[in-house]
Design a protein around this motif. Structure first.
Motif, PDB file in Angstrom:
ATOM      1  N   UNK A 132     -26.823  33.530  95.618  1.00 21.27           N
ATOM      2  CA  UNK A 132     -27.532  32.324  95.171  1.00 21.27           C
ATOM      3  C   UNK A 132     -27.564  32.245  93.650  1.00 21.27           C
ATOM      4  N   UNK A 133     -27.847  33.388  92.993  1.00 23.13           N
ATOM      5  CA  UNK A 133     -27.919  33.395  91.533  1.00 23.13           C
ATOM      6  C   UNK A 133     -26.563  33.077  90.909  1.00 23.13           C
ATOM      7  N   UNK A 134     -25.493  33.621  91.468  1.00 19.17           N
ATOM      8  CA  UNK A 134     -24.156  33.322  90.960  1.00 19.17           C
ATOM      9  C   UNK A 134     -23.799  31.852  91.154  1.00 19.17           C
ATOM     10  N   UNK A 135     -24.203  31.299  92.301  1.00 16.07           N
ATOM     11  CA  UNK A 135     -23.928  29.879  92.562  1.00 16.07           C
ATOM     12  C   UNK A 135     -24.674  28.996  91.574  1.00 16.07           C
ATOM     13  N   UNK A 136     -25.912  29.353  91.254  1.00 17.52           N
ATOM     14  CA  UNK A 136     -26.690  28.566  90.281  1.00 17.52           C
ATOM     15  C   UNK A 136     -26.074  28.657  88.892  1.00 17.52           C
ATOM     16  N   UNK A 137     -25.652  29.853  88.508  1.00 14.88           N
ATOM     17  CA  UNK A 137     -25.021  30.019  87.197  1.00 14.88           C
ATOM     18  C   UNK A 137     -23.732  29.217  87.122  1.00 14.88           C
ATOM     19  N   UNK A 138     -22.959  29.213  88.201  1.00 15.60           N
ATOM     20  CA  UNK A 138     -21.701  28.464  88.248  1.00 15.60           C
ATOM     21  C   UNK A 138     -21.941  26.965  88.094  1.00 15.60           C
ATOM     22  N   UNK A 139     -23.105  26.470  88.566  1.00 17.81           N
ATOM     23  CA  UNK A 139     -23.439  25.056  88.434  1.00 17.81           C
ATOM     24  C   UNK A 139     -24.125  24.747  87.115  1.00 17.81           C
ATOM     25  N   UNK A 140     -24.249  25.745  86.249  1.00 16.74           N
ATOM     26  CA  UNK A 140     -24.867  25.523  84.956  1.00 16.74           C
ATOM     27  C   UNK A 140     -26.371  25.506  84.980  1.00 16.74           C
ATOM     28  N   UNK A 141     -26.986  26.065  86.042  1.00 17.06           N
ATOM     29  CA  UNK A 141     -28.442  26.089  86.160  1.00 17.06           C
ATOM     30  C   UNK A 141     -28.961  27.500  85.925  1.00 17.06           C
ATOM     31  N   UNK A 142     -30.262  27.581  85.700  1.00 15.02           N
ATOM     32  CA  UNK A 142     -30.887  28.887  85.541  1.00 15.02           C
ATOM     33  C   UNK A 142     -30.869  29.633  86.875  1.00 15.02           C
ATOM     34  N   UNK A 143     -30.530  30.930  86.875  1.00 13.86           N
ATOM     35  CA  UNK A 143     -30.524  31.674  88.141  1.00 13.86           C
ATOM     36  C   UNK A 143     -31.916  31.827  88.732  1.00 13.86           C
TER      37      UNK A 143
END
Length: 335
Positions: free
Chosen positions: A322-333
């Motif tokens: 989940x954290x990697x997916x958020x980072x990939x979308x430019x959001x805070x993990x």
């Protein structure tokens, strides 16, 4: 028929001088009271026979006060109704499976069961070593309730979690400081073990918190994990941790069965449930890997670190995903 049975039992109890409490879970009370039906007359007779009447919703309370003023009634809300009234719910969105808002106060009932079990076992043996765990569960429960109600910032939650982990390690002496020969490492020094303990435990707490988004996911996982940890602690001869694991599993099982297989009143355990569970699982891990407890492995092919990683791999890798997916979308993990 149920009301006739209640009247008979309450009459017998009154003759014997036994105090009684009548718990009303009947949604049609306002309607039948207003129409003064025979059903209401029987219910009113039952209420007048007992010492106290407990209403679980405000409409029932008002109806009893209006149409049966001589009854000694009080209001005792259940968590499900209170969560809906106060809007303490998990609202559906694009990343969640539910289509309607789901109350998230189930953790309050689960943690109450865990704390009650801990107090009960302390009466039958010396479990005072678990007091820091008991205190940490209560504090993180309050934080979880506040987060469910007003959505605390991640910084505040992380700060509280770090303080609680340091409190646990400081009062119990338990740390992640014994690798049991893995990678050639045995006992590691405090300046490494303390930061490692804080990092691992805060990660475990938030990993458990993150998986409470699917009906029965966190509950089922926690029951299985507690069972595995309980068996491991039994093999290691740590009866206190066996008791804690058994209490947690027993407290979760009824809620799991009701929430997954029940037809109504579904609830998530919310942050008030997952954060205390995270503290408990952190306690399991640092207890197994603490050199201060002098744990000896008798089984030849048993590794304690691989065991803990295997048990916790589901929430940990799910959190990393989940954290990697958020980072990939430019959001805070941590969003």
């Amino acid at each position: 028929l149920a009301t006739f049975r209640d009247i008979l039992m309450l009459s017998t109890a009154k003759k014997m001088g036994i105090p009684t409490v009548y718990h009303i879970r009947f949604g049609r009370v306002p309607e039948i009271a207003k129409n003064n039906t025979n059903e209401w007359k029987r219910l009113k007779k039952a209420m007048l026979l007992c010492d106290k009447v407990m209403a679980i919703d405000t409409k029932t309370l008002e109806a009893v006060k209006k149409y049966a003023p001589e009854a000694k009634v009080c209001y005792v809300p259940n968590p499900f109704d209170m969560a809906k009234v106060k809007n303490i719910v998990d609202n559906p969105d694009a990343r969640k499976l539910q289509r309607v808002p789901v109350p998230i106060l189930g953790g309050l009932t689960v943690v109450f069961g865990i704390l009650s079990g801990l107090m009960a076992v302390n009466l039958s043996g010396d479990f005072f070593d678990l007091f820091p765990v008991f205190a940490s569960i209560i504090i993180i429960l309050i934080v979880g309730l506040m987060d469910d109600m007003i959505s605390l910032s991640p910084k505040v939650r992380f700060l509280v979690e770090i303080i609680l982990v340091l409190y646990l390690t400081g009062t119990t002496g338990w740390q992640l400081n014994d690798f049991h020969g893995l990678w050639g490492l045995e006992v590691i020094p405090n300046y490494i073990s303390v930061p490692l303990t804080v990092f691992a435990c805060v990660g475990i707490i938030n990993a458990i918190n993150l998986i409470d988004g699917v009906d029965g996911y966190s509950l089922g996982y926690s029951i299985v994990s507690c069972s595995l940890f309980g068996v491991m602690f039994y093999e290691l001869g740590n009866i206190r941790m066996v008791a804690l694991a058994a209490i947690v599993a027993a407290s979760l099982l009824p809620f799991f069965l009701h929430n997954v297989f029940g037809k109504r009143s579904k609830m998530f355990i919310g942050d008030a449930g997952t954060l205390p569970l995270g503290i408990i699982f952190s306690t399991f891990v640092i207890t197994i890997l603490s050199a201060n407890l002098h744990i000896e492995i008798t089984q030849v092919n048993l590794g304690l670190i691989p065991f803990t990683l295997a048990v916790l791999c589901v929430p940990v890798f799910d959190t990393l995903r989940v954290m990697c997916a958020r980072i990939a979308r430019g959001k805070s993990p941590f969003s």
